[in-house]
Design a protein around this motif. Structure first.
Motif: not given
Ligand code: WA2
Length: 281
Positions: A209, A146, A138, A171, A156
């Motif tokens: 995280l 983000m 990734y 998603f 988040i």
């Protein structure tokens, strides 16, 4: 078939389905606990040490070597909180600019073989959550904000004010375009009291995280470990708002089926496993 045989068949289906649901839930729970431990590791060795003892290479190698502890994840990534007044200094120090996850140009999923777009620099915002560390699979999310994607943003915000692990709905992930869910834990500045208010938590948050759950591939692998995989068809749904498929091909809507409960530890999200026999008796 007589009613006794039907009843027997129903019981068999129920116990096979419950067994699969329990296995999936256990593996999910194990993965979740290790993600929380990884959040503590980042807090201890990145934020509480000067100079930090973690960089992208150490993070990626540690994450790769401990991947066996997170059986349902295909990767982990770590984003930090950057306020607007810190942006310039942060970007200079990283040697890159904070970027948007999705292009503003209207080009949805790109399966057309065209060259991938170069991410655009993020517009001014109050705060950002750029990824600074990621497992190698990734790496492409490093430098992406983000908070600029709906699913990631919502996760988040919810993670940092609750202090618990929170889950997105299924998603399509960036680049791979595969169906996934993300589990996020917030990392906080100092030891927060367990009864901290949401406002205190938001202020004390320093990073996020995330574990990336590649449900399609990993549930398949899990079910293959069981005998008679062929005889039973399994579907997993997120049933929080309506019914979003997380795993399995189109369910045929006739005949006997069983629904087993699934608990992935986020009280806001609801999940179910549906099972059917693939063959008529
Ligand atoms: N990671 C990888 N691919 C993605 C993605 C993501 N988010 N979102 C869409 N495609 C750093 O929760 C914090 C990772 C988000 C964590």
């Amino acid at each position: 078939m007589n009613s006794q045989a039907v009843e027997k068949r129903r019981e068999t289906l129920a116990s096979m389905c419950d067994e699969r649901a329990r296995m999936l839930q256990d593996q999910f729970n194990v993965s979740m606990n290790h993600l929380q431990a990884l959040a503590i590791l980042v807090s201890t060795f990145h934020h509480s040490k000067d100079p930090p003892a973690i960089d992208q290479i150490t993070f990626a190698s540690y994450a790769e070597r401990t991947a066996f502890e997170r059986p349902l994840t295909s990767g982990v990534a770590y984003a930090v909180k950057v306020l607007h007044h810190e942006r310039e200094q942060f970007e200079k120090q990283q040697g890159w600019t904070i970027k948007k996850m999705y292009s503003s140009k209207k080009s949805q999923a790109r399966n057309d073989g065209a060259a991938p777009e170069i991410p655009e620099t993020s517009p001014v915002a109050e705060e950002y959550a750029p990824v600074i560390f990621a497992q190698d699979a990734y790496k492409h999310v490093i430098s992406l904000d983000m908070l600029s994607g709906n699913e990631d943003r919502e996760n988040i915000l919810r993670a940092r004010e609750s202090g618990t692990g929170v889950l997105t709905a299924p998603f399509r992930l960036l680049k791979s375009n595969r169906l996934g869910v993300i589990l996020t834990y917030a990392v906080y500045k100092s030891e927060l009291p367990s009864n901290a208010t949401p406002t205190e938590r938001i202020r004390a948050a320093i990073g996020y995280l995330g574990g990336i759950f590649d449900i399609e591939a990993l549930v398949d692998k899990l079910l293959h470990q069981l005998a008679c995989k062929q005889s039973i068809m399994v579907n997993v749904y997120d049933t929080t708002n309506g019914k979003i498929s997380m795993y399995g091909s189109n369910e045929n809507n006739n005949g006997m089926y069983h629904i087993s409960a699934l608990n992935f530890g986020d009280p806001v999200r609801k999940h179910e496993m549906h099972c059917r026999f693939t063959q008529k008796p």
